[in-house]
Scaffold this active site. Structure first.
Site, PDB file in Angstrom:
ATOM      1  N   HIS A 104       0.890  -1.098   0.061  1.00 21.81           N
ATOM      2  CA  HIS A 104      -0.134   0.129  -0.058  1.00 21.81           C
ATOM      3  C   HIS A 104       0.854   1.070  -0.016  1.00 21.81           C
ATOM      4  CE1 HIS A 104      -3.585   2.335   1.249  1.00 21.81           C
ATOM      5  NE2 HIS A 104      -2.639   3.101   1.774  1.00 21.81           N
ATOM      6  N   GLU A 105       1.906   1.222   0.864  1.00 22.11           N
ATOM      7  CA  GLU A 105       2.823   2.497   1.111  1.00 22.11           C
ATOM      8  C   GLU A 105       3.545   2.903  -0.315  1.00 22.11           C
ATOM      9  OE1 GLU A 105       1.784   4.779   3.043  1.00 22.11           O
ATOM     10  OE2 GLU A 105       0.471   3.110   4.317  1.00 22.11           O
ATOM     11  N   HIS A 137       1.733   4.556  -2.817  1.00 18.29           N
ATOM     12  CA  HIS A 137       1.822   5.927  -2.687  1.00 18.29           C
ATOM     13  C   HIS A 137       3.321   6.307  -3.231  1.00 18.29           C
ATOM     14  CE1 HIS A 137      -1.846   6.912  -0.680  1.00 18.29           C
ATOM     15  NE2 HIS A 137      -1.532   6.117   0.296  1.00 18.29           N
ATOM     16  N   GLU A 143      -4.534   8.022  -3.237  1.00 20.75           N
ATOM     17  CA  GLU A 143      -5.077   6.685  -2.526  1.00 20.75           C
ATOM     18  C   GLU A 143      -5.527   5.802  -3.681  1.00 20.75           C
ATOM     19  OE1 GLU A 143      -4.622   6.647   0.638  1.00 20.75           O
ATOM     20  OE2 GLU A 143      -5.934   4.788   1.339  1.00 20.75           O
TER      21      GLU A 143
END
Lengths: 505, 505
Positions: free
Chosen positions: B270-271, B274, B300
């Protein structure tokens, strides 16, 4: 009405100075991050950020607003004692301000750029051990240092201006006199020791020491000495340093090596000495030019005092030796305290400043000081530095001239400018003066060290050095603490006594 | 003459914006350090530094100089296409500028202070699970958000102003319509799944997973996906986040837990989603308002796309499963790929947003969105938030009302302000739109994932999303990439198809 206006002046001055401090501390955080955490790709972004922070801090500090606020604040503190926080704030800020405004912003920027440019050139020249590759960058350093000296102004010699920038109140003549005394006393001592070098067996220092245990032990020891981990932390970096972002966050770094001799212990104690100084400056001086150490020389007096006067003393070794044995049992099981302590104090003339023992260290600095002065005065050409270096090494250390890598290319300092080395020697001298005064006030200090109690010494340093921050010049501070301005006699006495006994001279 | 003056305008505008970017990035470095390294004692110093950097950045950006430079730069770019770097720079900077100047510096400072004050109050209230302890701070948040909305101005509803601040071009009505569609499609789906929850056995997720191996594996996987460690690093922190200090330094953090279910793997992916976005924005947009992600929602979309559309897909699991088995052999030796993949996609209505599965996640956001709107419109009193929460949880998730700790006190966001949650749901919707478009352009994507080749997807995102930075509004960007503005249909189709199949509905 005037009273109200001036009352506001001091407070508004504090506000602006607080902003300048915040910008400088933010830059320090970015610098710490660069050394410890930043990925390689971050170099360009970081250079932009540091350039902007540096420029804004300089602009803000040298603004006409600060000039006006200084005038109004001066009126406000006129009747206060010179050592009061308020009068000191105005006095020291004015001194810093008058220096800062003399240096054109262009020169500041040029020096920053030159330093950035010189760094990779120096790395390459050092790797290839060729001074000639660095000569052009060195000429830029010399030229910029000369321009800086001219901009600052001086009475007798350009080097005075560089010294005054970091060690206010000292002059070239004064430093020459100190080094003259050191040279007269130490060069013969080195010769005498050289004839009896077999009297200390330091082979134990080559034995292995687990690097993780080095770190754990270092942390335990510096915490015990008084470094406050609630307001700091210790990390690894290629070159150990101490850096502070305010009274609540003063960090140190260290490095480890595979043997007892390059253990992180004494380098950690050294950096903790710097850090305990900054941790001891009161919050009442925070976010002003009074916060921090009095000068690089006084700062170094704290690190050297803890590293050498404490860390290489027999009482400290008596206390720490049991811990070292627990940490590195196989390397120390057949070694006794005395052998270990003597090994730690072996005098070994060598080419590398950062590896130098207590006796020869100042000779390394003297050599650099002489070369810098001659470069600045135009008495020495950049191309002739290796030759001058070799002559100095032979005369002071009794060694044959080294290659450029182990000679004038060993230190990074000449990528920044000239005049940065003398603080190391001043620190050695001041550390001996302070220790003599502390022992005179606290005669039972050795017994306390042996029992692992370092708090009386730290309290003495807090009281006589740390709490004053940058209020006083180096001489003023040393005189308040010891009764005399900076002098070489105590240190010369200390090395003669300690090393005379160690080598049975 | 005019031409020369305006030519200088754009360049001078870039210079000022570069300074603002440097100040903001310096603050980001200080923020990262605070979360990962700062000792406890550093809080006060750091607050001063961040306040100064924030104020200087705001002052510099909202100065009359920027207004003038914008006018002169506008003339300079008047004939350039709207999507050119130059025209976009002027357009987006003007939009940011006009918003920034509407917000009084006092209000900015008050919001920062209120947030700092609210944080410990929230921690205490959450620890004691008592909303009433937080109610006063929450009222301040609501009042300040109202004042912010009034300062910014809006056409129909105050919430429009908050949305417009972060997701330019979107309105409350538009977001309500999106959530209306989600609600209509997902609440029945959750009910249907709830009747067949025994069809997925997720007990494997409770098995142990060595935390050091989690970290090593996470680093290996995100490096493989395309996160560039030369321009970033991964550290531990209490709450995972991504933060960037420029194109060359985009960092992520993660956390580990004792079981496979709370492994750091998908949070790292997830990170990294980004971070790969920020690493993909070109240097030509660097140090301007065009650098960075288009909006929190679009940002997001990248993290959720990699976490869910990739990370929870069967082809990705097929590739990663062998690595997981090597890392955690005892926990996975008797588990097959299909069982593991199904477990990873189990739908489990729960109280905690950050633990929510793909299906129920948007319902958590919808609940917060509705409560925020009603608070801002004055239709809901702060004291009645827990009641409204309980009603929503029952209606959307089929759960009985939770205690305050698992209810309205679970997230830190309301210590900052209102309007920050919707980006999460917009991100989910956009991720489905982008993935549909990517699959249509690259039909063999599943096979590539199964072979561990993620570069075609990353290249597609670079081309259609990353390279534009903040040039376009969220709707403009999504329409350019997918042919339609932000819509809920693709995401609704995706969850119905995926979870209908998984649960055999």
């Amino acid at each position: 009405m005037t009273a109200v206006a001036t009352a506001g002046g001091l407070q508004r001055l504090r506000d602006v100075l607080g902003e300048v401090a915040d910008l400088e501390r933010a830059a320090a955080v970015l610098g710490w991050d660069q050394e410890t955490n930043m990925p390689p790709g971050g170099v360009e972004d970081r250079a932009n950020q540091l350039a902007t922070l540096g420029r804004l801090a300089h602009e803000r500090f040298t603004s006409s607003e600060v000039a006006e606020l200084l005038d109004s604040a001066a009126a406000e503190v006129a009747t206060l004692p010179a050592e009061s926080d308020e009068a000191s704030l105005v006095r020291v800020t004015r001194r810093d301000f008058e220096k800062a405004v003399k240096v054109p912003a262009d020169l500041v920027a040029e020096m920053a750029r030159a330093s950035t440019t010189a760094r990779p050139v120096w790395l390459e020249a050092r790797a290839r051990s060729q001074w000639s590759l660095f000569a052009e960058a060195m000429q830029v350093t010399v030229d910029l240092s000369r321009r800086l000296a001219e901009a600052l102004g001086y009475e007798e010699r350009p080097y005075d201006a560089l010294i005054g920038l970091t060690e206010p109140g000292l002059t070239t003549a004064r430093v020459e006199s100190l080094f003259g005394q050191i040279k007269g006393a130490v060069v013969p001592l080195v010769r005498a020791i050289d004839g009896h070098s077999d009297r200390i067996d330091y082979s134990v220092l080559s034995r292995p020491a687990d690097e993780q245990r080095q770190l754990e032990l270092s942390r335990e020891i510096i915490g015990h000495l008084g470094y406050d981990f609630e307001r700091g932390r210790q990390d690894l970096s290629a070159h150990p340093f101490c850096i502070s972002f305010g009274p609540g966050d003063v960090r140190v770094t260290t490095r480890t090596g595979p043997t007892l001799g390059d253990s992180s212990l004494l380098s950690s104690v050294h950096e903790a000495g710097h850090a305990m100084y900054e941790q001891g400056v009161p919050r009442s001086l925070d976010r002003t030019p009074l916060w921090g150490g009095a000068s690089p020389g006084v700062h170094e007096s704290q690190s050297r005092l803890w590293e050498n006067m404490v860390g290489r003393s027999r009482p400290f070794c008596a206390w720490v030796f049991r811990r070292l044995r627990d940490a590195f049992p196989r390397s120390l099981e057949d070694v006794d305290l005395n052998t270990f302590w003597r090994a730690l104090n072996a005098v070994r003339p060598s080419y590398i400043r950062v590896d130098a023992d207590e006796v020869t260290y100042n000779l390394h600095i003297m050599l650099r000081f002489e070369i810098e002065k001659d470069l600045l005065d135009g008495r020495l050409a950049v191309a002739d530095v290796p030759g001058a270096w070799g002559t100095g090494v032979r005369e002071y250390l009794g060694l044959k001239p080294p290659g450029d890598r182990e000679g004038p290319l060993q230190d990074i300092h000449w990528t920044f400018g000239l005049g940065t080395f003398i603080g190391y020697s001043l620190g050695n001298l001041i550390s001996a003066q302070l220790m003599t005064a502390a022992v005179s006030d606290l005669p039972e200090l050795d017994a306390r060290f042996e029992a692992g109690d370092f708090s009386p010494l730290l309290a003495w340093l807090r009281e006589h050095v740390h709490r004053h921050g940058r209020k006083f010049t180096p001489d003023e501070l040393v005189e308040r603490a010891t009764g005399s301005p900076i002098a070489a006699g105590q240190w010369i006495g200390y090395v003669h006594e300690k090393f005379g006994a160690l080598y049975g001279l």
